[in-house]
Design a protein around this motif. Sequence first.
Motif, mmCIF file in Angstrom:
data_model
loop_
_atom_site.group_PDB
_atom_site.id
_atom_site.type_symbol
_atom_site.label_atom_id
_atom_site.label_comp_id
_atom_site.label_asym_id
_atom_site.label_seq_id
_atom_site.Cartn_x
_atom_site.Cartn_y
_atom_site.Cartn_z
ATOM 1 N N ASP A 177 -12.009 1.202 -1.169
ATOM 2 C CA ASP A 177 -11.723 2.257 -0.190
ATOM 3 C C ASP A 177 -11.657 3.645 -0.803
ATOM 4 O OD1 ASP A 177 -11.705 0.524 1.966
ATOM 5 O OD2 ASP A 177 -9.588 0.042 1.736
ATOM 6 N N GLY A 178 -12.046 3.772 -2.074
ATOM 7 C CA GLY A 178 -12.217 5.087 -2.686
ATOM 8 C C GLY A 178 -10.963 5.841 -3.080
ATOM 9 N N PRO A 179 -9.982 5.225 -3.775
ATOM 10 C CA PRO A 179 -8.819 6.003 -4.229
ATOM 11 C C PRO A 179 -9.199 7.067 -5.254
ATOM 12 C CG PRO A 179 -8.813 3.815 -5.232
ATOM 13 C CD PRO A 179 -9.876 3.796 -4.183
ATOM 14 N N CYS A 180 -10.329 6.854 -5.966
ATOM 15 C CA CYS A 180 -10.743 7.816 -6.991
ATOM 16 C C CYS A 180 -11.232 9.129 -6.380
ATOM 17 C CB CYS A 180 -11.828 7.210 -7.882
ATOM 18 S SG CYS A 180 -13.308 6.725 -6.979
ATOM 19 N N ILE A 181 -11.583 9.144 -5.087
ATOM 20 C CA ILE A 181 -12.039 10.378 -4.425
ATOM 21 C C ILE A 181 -11.062 10.769 -3.311
ATOM 22 C CG2 ILE A 181 -14.501 10.067 -4.972
ATOM 23 C CD1 ILE A 181 -14.810 8.860 -2.124
ATOM 24 N N ASN A 182 -9.837 10.250 -3.430
ATOM 25 C CA ASN A 182 -8.753 10.574 -2.489
ATOM 26 C C ASN A 182 -9.039 10.140 -1.048
ATOM 27 O OD1 ASN A 182 -7.066 11.808 -4.446
ATOM 28 N ND2 ASN A 182 -8.326 13.672 -4.333
ATOM 29 N N MET A 183 -9.879 9.114 -0.902
ATOM 30 C CA MET A 183 -10.101 8.552 0.430
ATOM 31 C C MET A 183 -9.033 7.506 0.762
ATOM 32 S SD MET A 183 -12.582 10.184 1.668
ATOM 33 C CE MET A 183 -12.933 9.209 3.117
ATOM 34 N N GLU A 184 -8.233 7.163 -0.236
ATOM 35 C CA GLU A 184 -7.141 6.222 -0.044
ATOM 36 C C GLU A 184 -5.963 6.700 -0.888
ATOM 37 O OE1 GLU A 184 -6.579 1.409 0.009
ATOM 38 O OE2 GLU A 184 -7.606 2.263 -1.722
ATOM 39 N N SER A 185 -4.797 6.832 -0.283
ATOM 40 C CA SER A 185 -3.629 7.327 -1.004
ATOM 41 C C SER A 185 -3.029 6.238 -1.883
ATOM 42 C CB SER A 185 -2.573 7.835 -0.009
ATOM 43 O OG SER A 185 -1.993 6.740 0.681
ATOM 44 N N LYS A 186 -2.157 6.666 -2.800
ATOM 45 C CA LYS A 186 -1.458 5.727 -3.669
ATOM 46 C C LYS A 186 -0.595 4.766 -2.849
ATOM 47 C CE LYS A 186 1.994 5.627 -7.365
ATOM 48 N NZ LYS A 186 2.851 6.450 -8.262
ATOM 49 N N ASP A 187 0.092 5.304 -1.821
ATOM 50 C CA ASP A 187 0.943 4.450 -0.983
ATOM 51 C C ASP A 187 0.121 3.413 -0.226
ATOM 52 O OD1 ASP A 187 3.182 5.738 -1.845
ATOM 53 O OD2 ASP A 187 3.312 7.097 -0.107
ATOM 54 N N GLU A 188 -1.025 3.847 0.311
ATOM 55 C CA GLU A 188 -1.892 2.905 1.047
ATOM 56 C C GLU A 188 -2.401 1.800 0.122
ATOM 57 O OE1 GLU A 188 -3.855 5.850 4.451
ATOM 58 O OE2 GLU A 188 -4.702 5.783 2.409
ATOM 59 N N TYR A 189 -2.796 2.215 -1.086
ATOM 60 C CA TYR A 189 -3.312 1.242 -2.056
ATOM 61 C C TYR A 189 -2.239 0.218 -2.418
ATOM 62 C CZ TYR A 189 -5.960 -0.470 -6.104
ATOM 63 O OH TYR A 189 -6.659 -1.256 -7.003
ATOM 64 N N ASN A 190 -1.022 0.701 -2.662
ATOM 65 C CA ASN A 190 0.042 -0.209 -3.101
ATOM 66 C C ASN A 190 0.613 -1.056 -1.965
ATOM 67 O OD1 ASN A 190 0.888 0.034 -6.110
ATOM 68 N ND2 ASN A 190 0.332 2.119 -5.493
ATOM 69 N N GLU A 191 0.392 -0.633 -0.730
ATOM 70 C CA GLU A 191 0.739 -1.511 0.391
ATOM 71 C C GLU A 191 -0.143 -2.758 0.365
ATOM 72 O OE1 GLU A 191 3.044 -1.758 2.888
ATOM 73 O OE2 GLU A 191 4.080 -0.232 1.677
ATOM 74 N N LYS A 192 -1.411 -2.556 0.000
ATOM 75 C CA LYS A 192 -2.318 -3.700 -0.124
ATOM 76 C C LYS A 192 -1.871 -4.609 -1.259
ATOM 77 C CE LYS A 192 -6.294 -1.354 -0.294
ATOM 78 N NZ LYS A 192 -7.724 -1.025 -0.224
ATOM 79 N N ILE A 193 -1.421 -4.012 -2.358
ATOM 80 C CA ILE A 193 -0.938 -4.803 -3.501
ATOM 81 C C ILE A 193 0.280 -5.637 -3.090
ATOM 82 C CG2 ILE A 193 0.100 -4.686 -5.791
ATOM 83 C CD1 ILE A 193 -2.873 -4.218 -5.854
ATOM 84 N N LYS A 194 1.170 -5.047 -2.280
ATOM 85 C CA LYS A 194 2.338 -5.801 -1.806
ATOM 86 C C LYS A 194 1.908 -7.025 -0.996
ATOM 87 C CE LYS A 194 5.684 -1.969 -1.559
ATOM 88 N NZ LYS A 194 6.505 -1.141 -0.633
ATOM 89 N N SER A 195 0.927 -6.838 -0.138
ATOM 90 C CA SER A 195 0.433 -7.962 0.668
ATOM 91 C C SER A 195 -0.205 -9.026 -0.212
ATOM 92 C CB SER A 195 -0.580 -7.465 1.704
ATOM 93 O OG SER A 195 0.025 -6.585 2.624
ATOM 94 N N ILE A 196 -0.936 -8.585 -1.235
ATOM 95 C CA ILE A 196 -1.573 -9.542 -2.156
ATOM 96 C C ILE A 196 -0.515 -10.349 -2.904
ATOM 97 C CG2 ILE A 196 -2.958 -9.712 -4.272
ATOM 98 C CD1 ILE A 196 -4.511 -7.229 -3.193
#
Length: 598
Positions: A177-196
């Motif tokens: 989802d492109g966190p490297c180009i700020n298309m995905e925030s740190k919080d959004e990314y880590n919400e996915k990690i929590k679900s995983i």
Amino acid sequence: MKNNQEIINKLKNLVKEFPLNPGIYIMRDNENQVIYVGKAKKLQNRVLSYFNSGKDIKTTMLMKHVFSLEYTVTDTEYEALLLENNLIKKWNPKYNISLKDGKSYGVIAITKDEYPLVYKTRNTSNKNCNYYGPFPDTRDIYNYLEIINRLYPLRTCKGKLKARKKPCLMYHIKKCDGPCINMESKDEYNEKIKSIKKILSGNINEVVTNLNREMAELSSNLEFEKAAELRDLITSLVKLKDKQKIVDFNSEFKDFIGLYNSGDKYTFVVLKMREGFMVDKAHYYTSYIGTTGEGLLQFLIQYYSKNSIYPGTIYLPMECDIDFLEKFFIENSNKRVYIKVPEKGKNLNSVLLANENAKMNFEKRIRRDGDFDGLYALKEALNLPELPQRIEGFDIAQLDGHFTVSSLVSFYNGVPDKKNYKRFKMKSLNGKIDDFKSISEAVARRYTRVINENLEKPDLILIDGGKGQVSSAKDILDTLGLEIPLAGLAKKYEHVFLPGRSEPIILKEGSPGLRILQAVRDETHRFATDYNKLLRKKKLKLSSLESVPGIGPKRAKKILLTFGDLDKIKESNPKDISTRAEINLELAETIYEYLNKK
């Protein structure tokens, strides 16, 4: 050199002079090499037991090589245990536990970075990761990762996340989802990690609830293909969760011991739980002459002698000398280590998992190296003229007299040799149910060809069945003039039947010889049943196509051969069906509409 009766008698008379004290005994071969070291509470009684009649195969093998005996008295049985361990480490006797480390199982790692990575590994030493597993079946890891990648696309670039001006290919194909180009925030990314993490910890209820809600929305919007994909993901997730029993949120340090043995061959597994997570796994394979409890005790003493960090509790799959073990840990670490055999709950599940891992490793090693111990045991148990390196097995499968088939499987050195598998459609039954006649036909067709083409003959034929099936096969072999050893394995009691013998041979449950017979029998059953199901499925598919107006048996068969499967026809468009099946477009449209209405 084999022990003759004179040497056996001499050794037995020598042992009668042994004391009744605790101590260790040493067995040497004719070259004065130490081949076994054992401990005893009463030396004379323990060593005399090796000379009793009715010994199992592993003790018989050991005693064939014993040329001399000696002993050392100790004050206590515990001192004998420690001396036994020291002498085993010094001499590494052939028939004692000799720890050979095996490859560790894979785990799933999640890094502790700001934007964590999720990946498969066998190395659990990186402190920058949390680990989930281990997984005895690598396919489970790939299934989890596939589910994770489809539900929660993550970055795959190694190392810490670096800002980019343009996204990589993974973003364009919707795999990130492109966190490297700020298309995905740190919080959004880590919400996915929590679900995983919830998924990998077995806490899938919330995730499944959300997926079901999303699936319902897709269905209401008539997006049935996407809804079906989510349905399949949910099904896979539930199945994997049922297999994953290894997360424990109790912070106590625990080791879970598993073992599996057949004859004198053992596999031990140690699963390590630290701060609520399974962080490491080790497995060892070895040979051991003695009881299973003695083998477990000897393994534990050797294993923990090499490790300076002990867990708070060790959970065992069975009882052994627990008092000895606890005393050993106190003397070596001034720390109390609790030894338990769990009877229920999470700890029992973890021990059962360790046992399952041990069994899988044992079977994997057999598949790789062959099962010669089992072959020698089988030769002796059935009084075979030759080592049964090549075994051919037969079984029959049918459904109410329809689709009657026979399987022929071939094992070489105790493991499946699939390139020599055969299968037969029965031609002589005319819809009747007759296992005896089916066996006769399959054996006749197989060994007539063996004679005509001068093919290799097996060292043993195994029939899935009892006296009747064995007698039917024997009549055919006699008619063909073939003298091939023959046996039948009956499912109900696992009794072995031989031609001309009214009483069955009863092999001990778990014995190496029975293990091979069961493996051949189970494989014949699987292969026959799979073929029967395949024929039924083909008939069902042909019937479905033949129900389409304008499609007869020949055309239905041709279309199925072209596409290979009804589902592939359903997924094609009418134009493609018309072109590939060489039929007119109108008929292709009729087929398409008919199959997609079903």
